[in-house]
Design a protein around this motif. Structure first.
Motif, PDB file in Angstrom:
ATOM      1  N   GLN A   1      -9.249   0.596   4.578  1.00 27.17           N
ATOM      2  CA  GLN A   1      -9.682   1.999   4.538  1.00 27.17           C
ATOM      3  C   GLN A   1     -10.045   2.478   5.938  1.00 27.17           C
ATOM      4  O   GLN A   1      -9.719   3.604   6.320  1.00 27.17           O
TER       5      GLN A   1
ATOM      6  N   THR B   1      -3.931  11.234   4.166  1.00 30.27           N
ATOM      7  CA  THR B   1      -3.502  10.535   2.953  1.00 30.27           C
ATOM      8  C   THR B   1      -4.629  10.558   1.942  1.00 30.27           C
ATOM      9  O   THR B   1      -5.800  10.718   2.288  1.00 30.27           O
ATOM     10  N   GLU B   2      -4.254  10.364   0.682  1.00 26.93           N
ATOM     11  CA  GLU B   2      -5.286  10.278  -0.347  1.00 26.93           C
ATOM     12  C   GLU B   2      -6.018   8.943  -0.229  1.00 26.93           C
ATOM     13  O   GLU B   2      -5.465   7.949   0.242  1.00 26.93           O
ATOM     14  N   ASP B   3      -7.254   8.921  -0.661  1.00 23.83           N
ATOM     15  CA  ASP B   3      -8.084   7.717  -0.580  1.00 23.83           C
ATOM     16  C   ASP B   3      -7.750   6.813  -1.758  1.00 23.83           C
ATOM     17  O   ASP B   3      -8.003   7.161  -2.909  1.00 23.83           O
ATOM     18  N   ILE B   4      -7.157   5.667  -1.481  1.00 24.95           N
ATOM     19  CA  ILE B   4      -6.768   4.724  -2.526  1.00 24.95           C
ATOM     20  C   ILE B   4      -7.511   3.418  -2.313  1.00 24.95           C
ATOM     21  O   ILE B   4      -7.519   2.866  -1.206  1.00 24.95           O
ATOM     22  N   ASN B   5      -8.134   2.921  -3.352  1.00 27.87           N
ATOM     23  CA  ASN B   5      -8.802   1.622  -3.269  1.00 27.87           C
ATOM     24  C   ASN B   5      -7.855   0.567  -3.842  1.00 27.87           C
ATOM     25  O   ASN B   5      -7.821   0.322  -5.038  1.00 27.87           O
ATOM     26  N   PHE B   6      -7.059  -0.020  -2.977  1.00 28.56           N
ATOM     27  CA  PHE B   6      -6.034  -0.977  -3.388  1.00 28.56           C
ATOM     28  C   PHE B   6      -6.648  -2.374  -3.406  1.00 28.56           C
ATOM     29  O   PHE B   6      -7.029  -2.906  -2.368  1.00 28.56           O
ATOM     30  N   ASP B   7      -6.751  -2.961  -4.600  1.00 27.74           N
ATOM     31  CA  ASP B   7      -7.332  -4.293  -4.757  1.00 27.74           C
ATOM     32  C   ASP B   7      -6.224  -5.327  -4.637  1.00 27.74           C
ATOM     33  O   ASP B   7      -5.472  -5.581  -5.581  1.00 27.74           O
TER      34      ASP B   7
ATOM     35  N   SER C   1     -10.520  -4.512   1.440  1.00 29.24           N
ATOM     36  CA  SER C   1     -10.246  -3.078   1.285  1.00 29.24           C
ATOM     37  C   SER C   1     -11.020  -2.220   2.283  1.00 29.24           C
ATOM     38  O   SER C   1     -10.515  -1.194   2.750  1.00 29.24           O
TER      39      SER C   1
ATOM     40  N   ASP D   1       0.850  -1.180   0.000  1.00 30.12           N
ATOM     41  CA  ASP D   1       0.000   0.000   0.000  1.00 30.12           C
ATOM     42  C   ASP D   1       0.891   1.236   0.000  1.00 30.12           C
ATOM     43  O   ASP D   1       1.710   1.414   0.916  1.00 30.12           O
ATOM     44  N   PRO D   2       0.790   2.104  -1.009  1.00 28.35           N
ATOM     45  CA  PRO D   2       1.702   3.251  -1.125  1.00 28.35           C
ATOM     46  C   PRO D   2       1.576   4.264   0.006  1.00 28.35           C
ATOM     47  O   PRO D   2       2.450   5.123   0.165  1.00 28.35           O
ATOM     48  N   ARG D   3       0.515   4.177   0.787  1.00 27.24           N
ATOM     49  CA  ARG D   3       0.329   5.119   1.891  1.00 27.24           C
ATOM     50  C   ARG D   3       1.072   4.697   3.153  1.00 27.24           C
ATOM     51  O   ARG D   3       1.180   5.471   4.104  1.00 27.24           O
TER      52      ARG D   3
END
Length: 488
Positions: free
Chosen positions: A443, A451-457, A439, A278-280
């Motif tokens: 979240q 952080t930006e909201d990222i939907n990481f599948d 996810s 996860d980039p965050r």
């Protein structure tokens, strides 16, 4: 499709990359229209997985089954050893625990013939349904003191007449000696089973190893089927905790710092693989109080010996650091054994985990746990907190936990059961492994940070990694020769 011979990957030692190579070939055969299935007769690991039928196998074979796009089954790993301490392991046979034995009892006892028959039976059942079977060895094929009792390596290769390739890790050095010695120490029947050599973890220009390839082929009389580069951009879940050594890093200033507590008998560390990518997030494993203080989120992982590991945390001063983190407003969560540790007490009246019948927990959650003989192993679907999303995961644990406030459960399972405890948005625990692979849970966990909201599948990510691994193997391995061997 044409019926292929079984294929097997054995090693010059542990952690040479057999599991990853096996996984890549599973995906290649699937891509090529075959119906492959993985198999490892005996696995020793604290990373395990629950099958759809509610049994337990090694996590590596579950990953390999995923690469085959199959549901995992106990026949893929009929014997699993789960170390409980430095000298003893729980023996899991066909998915269910059958007792605990010391290494001496297990390896020197007279039960290996029976276990080998169980393993062969599992292999034969798979062989009837899948094509080809992709077998994996364990450790080194040349442990002469244990060879007569080996049921995983060359004995299995000969019995199944598998096309067998020896995997060697060139990055650790001594590749010529380890390959030549491994093959030279085999008996004649076993040597005939070795059809090729696969060099793994090569750094730099592979063309520079052309002379080395020739030397190895002249020394051993078998071909080098390929030289695989040291992968830096392909991420496959790893089985062995030895792979964690690179992850005991420190905090990072610009990301969400998540510290996973390093336990001596940590189990199912793959629960946190999703966070690595996860980039965050900056994920690190630690047993240092100063690094826990720097964390934004603290996770207590599962353990094969919860009471012993909790006592260890107290001894090195980590327990008080975790409590302080929670009091300071940091998010603290626990999974499985970590969830049990967060409670008020853990009792072991039957002495299942050791000689300590009762230990005080961290006191973060109003729960109490009793360790029991019966082991829960099942896949599950659930709703996390009050979210509408249907999540999935699996349970593998010994022990029942009672809640002082039962209405404060964390998850509602599809079969009506309740799981975990929710204290507040910054403190909860759950028995469910794989909970973070969903996810909606990630979240929720990362909510409140800038952080930006990222939907990481994560499932899509894993599929991409299996395909990248297959591509890399195709590019660097003589697949025409492999298929020739499998068709002879």
């Amino acid at each position: 499709m044409k019926k292929l011979k079984s294929i097997m990957f054995v090693g010059t030692g542990s952690d040479v990359g057999k599991s990853i190579v096996n996984t890549g070939f599973c995906r290649i055969f699937k891509q090529d229209g075959y119906t492959p299935a993985p198999f490892k007769a005996q696995n020793m690991s604290l990373n395990s997985f629950a099958t759809p039928e509610g049994f337990e196998i090694g996590r590596a074979q579950a990953v390999q089954a995923e690469a085959c796009q199959l549901a995992c089954h106990t026949d893929m790993n009929p014997i699993l050893l789960k170390p409980t301490n430095d000298k003893s392991s729980q023996v899991v046979l066909n998915g269910k625990p059958v007792g605990t034995q010391t290494a001496t009892e297990y390896f020197m006892g007279n039960n290996k013939a029976a276990l080998f028959n169980e393993a062969i039976g599992a292999f034969r059942r798979l062989e009837q349904k899948y094509n080809p079977i992709v077998l994996e060895g364990a450790g080194s094929i040349s442990e002469l003191n244990l060879k007569s009792r080996d049921i995983t390596n060359m004995r299995m290769a000969v019995e199944t007449d598998a096309v067998t390739y020896l995997v060697a890790d060139i990055d650790r050095g001594g590749v010529f000696a380890s390959v030549f010695g491994s093959i030279h120490l085999l008996d004649e029947v076993e040597r005939k089973q070795i059809k090729g050599i696969l060099i793994n973890k090569f750094r730099g220009d592979i063309k520079l190893f052309e002379e080395g390839r020739t030397i190895l082929e002249e020394l051993t009389g078998v071909p080098v089927i390929g030289v695989l580069p040291y992968f830096r951009d392909i991420h496959i879940e790893e089985e062995d905790s030895v792979s964690l050594e690179d992850k005991f890093k420190e905090s990072h200033s610009s990301l969400i710092n998540i510290a996973v507590i390093r336990l001596p008998r940590m189990a199912n560390f793959t629960d946190f693989s999703v966070l690595e990518y996860d980039p965050r997030v900056h994920l690190y494993y630690t047993d240092r109080p100063t690094e826990i203080e720097k964390a934004d989120i603290v996770i207590i992982p599962g353990s094969k010996n919860t009471i012993s590991d909790l006592a260890h945390l107290r001894k090195i001063g980590i327990a008080s650091s975790i409590v302080k983190a929670q009091k300071d407003g940091k998010k603290v969560i626990g999974i499985c054994g970590g969830y049990q540790m967060m409670g008020e007490t853990i009792s072991d009246p039957q002495g299942i985990e050791g000689d300590l019948p009762l230990i005080s927990g961290l006191g973060l959650l109003p729960i109490n746990t009793v360790i029991e003989n019966e082991k829960v192993t099942e896949q599950c679907h659930f709703k996390f907190k009050d979210y509408a999303d249907v999540c999935s995961g699996y349970e593998i644990h010994m022990g029942q936990t009672s809640l002082k406030h039962p209405e404060n459960y964390l998850n509602k399972l599809s079969q009506g059961k309740e799981d975990g405890y929710y204290l507040n948005e910054k403190c909860w625990g759950s028995y469910i492994h794989g909970i973070l692979d969903n996810s909606v849970v990630i979240q929720d966990l990362l909510e409140g940070f800038n952080t930006e909201d990222i939907n990481f599948d994560y499932n899509q990510f894993k599929e991409e990694q299996y395909n990248k691994l297959a591509d890399a193997i195709r590019e660097n391995v003589n697949m025409d020769l492999v298929y020739q061997h499998l068709s002879e």
